[in-house]
Design a protein around this motif. Structure first.
Motif, mmCIF file in Angstrom:
data_model
loop_
_atom_site.group_PDB
_atom_site.id
_atom_site.type_symbol
_atom_site.label_atom_id
_atom_site.label_comp_id
_atom_site.label_asym_id
_atom_site.label_seq_id
_atom_site.Cartn_x
_atom_site.Cartn_y
_atom_site.Cartn_z
ATOM 1 N N ALA A 99 -1.865 2.817 10.845
ATOM 2 C CA ALA A 99 -0.088 3.502 10.336
ATOM 3 C C ALA A 99 -0.346 4.369 9.246
ATOM 4 O O ALA A 99 0.916 4.960 9.064
ATOM 5 C CB ALA A 99 1.571 2.988 10.850
ATOM 6 N N ILE A 100 0.022 3.356 8.669
ATOM 7 C CA ILE A 100 -0.292 3.372 6.514
ATOM 8 C C ILE A 100 -0.982 4.446 6.420
ATOM 9 O O ILE A 100 -0.259 5.530 5.513
ATOM 10 C CB ILE A 100 -0.911 2.414 5.768
ATOM 11 C CG1 ILE A 100 -0.095 1.164 6.268
ATOM 12 C CG2 ILE A 100 -1.290 2.832 4.964
ATOM 13 C CD1 ILE A 100 -0.984 -0.486 5.532
ATOM 14 N N PRO A 129 0.904 -1.056 0.505
ATOM 15 C CA PRO A 129 0.142 0.078 0.469
ATOM 16 C C PRO A 129 1.077 1.444 -0.647
ATOM 17 O O PRO A 129 0.931 2.435 -0.217
ATOM 18 C CB PRO A 129 -0.802 -0.378 1.260
ATOM 19 C CG PRO A 129 -1.112 -1.744 1.656
ATOM 20 C CD PRO A 129 0.371 -2.144 1.235
ATOM 21 N N LEU A 130 2.102 1.314 0.530
ATOM 22 C CA LEU A 130 3.283 2.920 0.389
ATOM 23 C C LEU A 130 4.462 2.543 -0.758
ATOM 24 O O LEU A 130 4.643 2.754 -1.065
ATOM 25 C CB LEU A 130 2.971 2.546 1.886
ATOM 26 C CG LEU A 130 2.939 3.202 2.945
ATOM 27 C CD1 LEU A 130 3.343 3.075 4.571
ATOM 28 C CD2 LEU A 130 2.216 4.408 2.743
ATOM 29 N N GLY A 159 -1.286 -5.551 3.197
ATOM 30 C CA GLY A 159 -0.860 -4.373 4.019
ATOM 31 C C GLY A 159 -1.719 -4.843 5.191
ATOM 32 O O GLY A 159 -2.780 -5.595 5.086
ATOM 33 N N ALA A 160 -1.314 -4.096 6.332
ATOM 34 C CA ALA A 160 -1.916 -4.613 7.558
ATOM 35 C C ALA A 160 -1.552 -3.115 8.496
ATOM 36 O O ALA A 160 -0.774 -2.036 7.650
ATOM 37 C CB ALA A 160 -1.272 -5.207 7.916
ATOM 38 N N PHE A 161 -1.619 -2.183 9.638
ATOM 39 C CA PHE A 161 -1.473 -1.997 10.511
ATOM 40 C C PHE A 161 -1.828 -0.264 9.797
ATOM 41 O O PHE A 161 -1.334 0.416 9.531
ATOM 42 C CB PHE A 161 0.390 -1.204 10.841
ATOM 43 C CG PHE A 161 0.555 -2.613 11.039
ATOM 44 C CD1 PHE A 161 0.489 -3.322 12.723
ATOM 45 C CD2 PHE A 161 1.160 -3.905 10.689
ATOM 46 C CE1 PHE A 161 1.145 -4.138 13.053
ATOM 47 C CE2 PHE A 161 1.872 -4.742 11.424
ATOM 48 C CZ PHE A 161 1.639 -5.301 12.964
ATOM 49 N N GLY A 173 -0.260 7.305 3.467
ATOM 50 C CA GLY A 173 -1.635 6.129 2.416
ATOM 51 C C GLY A 173 -2.800 5.925 2.151
ATOM 52 O O GLY A 173 -3.318 7.111 3.337
ATOM 53 N N GLN A 174 -3.185 5.146 1.170
ATOM 54 C CA GLN A 174 -4.667 5.252 1.322
ATOM 55 C C GLN A 174 -5.126 4.070 2.569
ATOM 56 O O GLN A 174 -4.905 2.663 2.287
ATOM 57 C CB GLN A 174 -4.921 5.059 -0.071
ATOM 58 C CG GLN A 174 -6.692 4.364 -0.771
ATOM 59 C CD GLN A 174 -6.851 4.344 -1.809
ATOM 60 O OE1 GLN A 174 -6.161 3.842 -2.801
ATOM 61 N NE2 GLN A 174 -8.638 4.358 -1.673
#
Length: 304
Positions: A111-112, A77-78, A106-108, A117-118
């Motif tokens: 924080a993303i 995701p990032l 993706g997880a967390f 991030g989306q």
């Protein structure tokens, strides 16, 4: 679940700690000296205690000669998929074909989102991962002169130029546990890399998860054996046994050989930042596991 007959790999799952800054690189050098096949790093770009994973991998590649390197797993995701493809190909070219690409959906998410991030719902994240795999492999098809176009729900590529191609066929390994992710693994991935500590039932849980991957691979017209099964795990060496992977090297070897033969795991990645443990794993455990598995594949008894 039967043994898939794959060559065994032994590696390390190392912490990309930012302090002291060269520690993770020195651990990679130690893993290579111990005879291990692979060094891998987690990727959490929102975590200030960690080095940037791509930068670390590049530095580690320059300090080593033989050991394979991998993300375990990259925070998609990032990471924009076209740039992931070019970064992976670049590292593979510069390292002489020593890179494998582990990906996660993706997880967390808090924080993303905190770093820009989306936030994606679980289904969207898996869709995005499937689209990213298509994009990454499309970029690697450097001999195809047509522009790459992928109009996905999460990722969009509108006429990107392809290339460079990596030095070897870089494997895409997925960190997966839930049904749709396991299905995606069987349908399209080159490897599966779960963590033993996330399996409530321990190694016994691998049978059902492997079955989902196998069913998906078969339905997609693939041989399930093309999906390499790897396992992140932790343990402790001691003179006396104290449970699974807690005891002398010989006990570790027996237990890992059993996991390989019963559950098809062909890659074992020890989570440790201890150089003595890396050395014992590479010099004592790995050779014995290879001997036990080879004996069993030759029709001999493996032991307990």
């Amino acid at each position: 679940m039967p043994d898939y007959g794959r060559t065994l790999l032994f590696g390390a799952f190392l912490t990309p700690a930012a302090a002291p800054p060269h520690r993770a690189v020195e651990l990679t050098v130690a893993a290579e000296a111990a005879g291990l096949d692979l060094a891998s790093f987690q990727d959490h770009p929102y975590q200030p205690r960690f080095l940037d994973t791509w930068t670390l991998l590049s530095y580690a590649a320059a300090r080593t000669e033989r050991i394979m390197l991998a993300t375990n797993v990259l925070n998609l995701p990032l990471r924009q998929p076209v740039l992931v493809a070019r970064s992976a190909a670049s590292l593979d070219l510069l390292s002489g074909g020593r890179f494998e690409l582990g990906l996660g959906a993706g997880a967390f998410w808090d924080a993303i989102v905190a770093v820009g991030g989306q936030r994606l719902e679980p289904g969207e994240a898996v869709t995005g991962l499937a689209e990213a795999i298509r994009i990454i492999r499309g970029v690697w098809e450097a001999s195809d002169r047509s522009p790459l176009r992928v109009d996905g729900r999460v990722h969009h590529v509108n006429g990107a130029k392809r290339g460079p191609a990596p030095a070897h066929d870089v494997g895409i390994w997925l960190g997966a546990y839930k049904p749709r992710m396991l299905r995606l693994t069987g349908e399209t991935a080159d490897g599966w890399v779960p963590t033993l500590g996330y399996l409530p039932g321990g190694p016994a849980d691998l049978a059902a998860l492997n079955a989902r991957i196998d069913d998906a691979a078969t339905a997609a017209g693939r041989d399930p054996a093309v999906v390499r099964r790897l396992l992140n795990f932790s343990g402790s060496f001691s003179a006396a046994g104290g449970g699974l992977l807690r005891g002398p090297p010989g006990q570790w070897a027996q237990e890992l050989a059993q996991i390989a033969l019963e559950h098809g795991i062909s890659g074992f990645l020890l989570a440790t930042d201890n150089t003595e443990d890396l050395d014992r794993f590479g010099q004592e455990v790995a050779p014995e596991v290879r001997e036990l598995v080879a004996a069993a594949r030759g029709g001999l008894r493996v032991g307990k």
